[in-house]
Design a protein around this motif. Sequence first.
Motif, PDB file in Angstrom:
ATOM      1  N   ALA A  11      48.893  43.695  40.005  1.00  9.12           N
ATOM      2  CA  ALA A  11      49.273  42.705  41.015  1.00  9.12           C
ATOM      3  C   ALA A  11      50.724  42.954  41.407  1.00  9.12           C
ATOM      4  CB  ALA A  11      49.080  41.298  40.465  1.00  9.12           C
ATOM      5  N   VAL A  34      41.776  36.472  49.272  1.00  4.10           N
ATOM      6  CA  VAL A  34      42.084  37.501  48.273  1.00  4.10           C
ATOM      7  C   VAL A  34      43.597  37.645  48.145  1.00  4.10           C
ATOM      8  CG1 VAL A  34      42.005  39.978  47.788  1.00  4.10           C
ATOM      9  CG2 VAL A  34      39.925  38.781  48.461  1.00  4.10           C
ATOM     10  N   LEU A  38      45.738  36.816  44.753  1.00  2.99           N
ATOM     11  CA  LEU A  38      46.526  37.914  44.175  1.00  2.99           C
ATOM     12  C   LEU A  38      48.007  37.535  44.107  1.00  2.99           C
ATOM     13  CD1 LEU A  38      46.355  40.810  43.108  1.00  2.99           C
ATOM     14  CD2 LEU A  38      46.555  41.602  45.465  1.00  2.99           C
ATOM     15  N   VAL A  51      44.977  43.145  37.105  1.00  2.00           N
ATOM     16  CA  VAL A  51      43.965  42.220  37.591  1.00  2.00           C
ATOM     17  C   VAL A  51      42.715  42.987  38.008  1.00  2.00           C
ATOM     18  CG1 VAL A  51      45.599  40.471  38.419  1.00  2.00           C
ATOM     19  CG2 VAL A  51      44.818  42.251  39.968  1.00  2.00           C
ATOM     20  N   THR A  52      41.622  42.240  38.089  1.00  2.00           N
ATOM     21  CA  THR A  52      40.392  42.741  38.686  1.00  2.00           C
ATOM     22  C   THR A  52      40.064  41.813  39.846  1.00  2.00           C
ATOM     23  OG1 THR A  52      39.589  43.560  36.564  1.00  2.00           O
ATOM     24  CG2 THR A  52      37.950  43.256  38.301  1.00  2.00           C
ATOM     25  N   VAL A  53      39.857  42.404  41.011  1.00  3.85           N
ATOM     26  CA  VAL A  53      39.484  41.650  42.203  1.00  3.85           C
ATOM     27  C   VAL A  53      38.041  42.007  42.537  1.00  3.85           C
ATOM     28  CG1 VAL A  53      39.942  41.286  44.660  1.00  3.85           C
ATOM     29  CG2 VAL A  53      41.857  41.672  43.078  1.00  3.85           C
ATOM     30  N   VAL A  69      39.331  36.714  41.149  1.00  6.97           N
ATOM     31  CA  VAL A  69      40.506  37.448  40.692  1.00  6.97           C
ATOM     32  C   VAL A  69      40.681  37.112  39.216  1.00  6.97           C
ATOM     33  CG1 VAL A  69      42.993  37.806  40.936  1.00  6.97           C
ATOM     34  CG2 VAL A  69      41.587  37.466  42.975  1.00  6.97           C
ATOM     35  N   ASP A  71      42.687  37.738  35.610  1.00  9.33           N
ATOM     36  CA  ASP A  71      43.957  38.181  35.038  1.00  9.33           C
ATOM     37  C   ASP A  71      43.932  37.938  33.530  1.00  9.33           C
ATOM     38  OD1 ASP A  71      45.295  35.599  34.240  1.00  9.33           O
ATOM     39  OD2 ASP A  71      45.191  35.205  36.387  1.00  9.33           O
ATOM     40  N   THR A 113      39.410  33.755  35.314  1.00  8.47           N
ATOM     41  CA  THR A 113      38.995  34.184  36.641  1.00  8.47           C
ATOM     42  C   THR A 113      39.114  32.997  37.580  1.00  8.47           C
ATOM     43  OG1 THR A 113      37.472  35.833  35.750  1.00  8.47           O
ATOM     44  CG2 THR A 113      37.095  35.102  38.020  1.00  8.47           C
ATOM     45  N   TRP A 115      38.208  31.787  41.222  1.00 12.57           N
ATOM     46  CA  TRP A 115      37.190  32.187  42.195  1.00 12.57           C
ATOM     47  C   TRP A 115      37.129  31.194  43.344  1.00 12.57           C
ATOM     48  CZ3 TRP A 115      33.456  28.634  43.212  1.00 12.57           C
ATOM     49  CH2 TRP A 115      33.283  27.621  42.265  1.00 12.57           C
TER      50      TRP A 115
END
Length: 120
Positions: A11, A34, A38, A51-53, A69, A71, A113, A115
Amino acid sequence: MMTSLEFHLLATPEAAPEVRHQLREHGYDVRLCVTELLTNVIDHLGDGTPVTVRVIGTAPHCGRTRIEVTDPDPRALPVLLSATESEESGRGLALVDALAECWGVVQGADCKTVWCELRN
């Protein structure tokens, strides 16, 4: 049919436009949400947080897109603020709240997460 995109990244301020570019096939609201989620990670956990998006689109007749997202900090939970006109920050989650049908947080043992779901 469901479509799904997943990005593993750090990020950083530079990551936001890169992810938006990768999502150019999606609508403005998806790209904006998004970016805001982020940016929350950068602001509250720090620049360079891994992070995973995920952007998950459902079948056209269902008409929803889910953004997630993830973290590594399960304790730093997002808070919906009411920013005044003179404040320079604090509007990101309010913007997500206004655009999304619903949003929330899923806490794990070593991650969380954030969302939201938007109508297409």
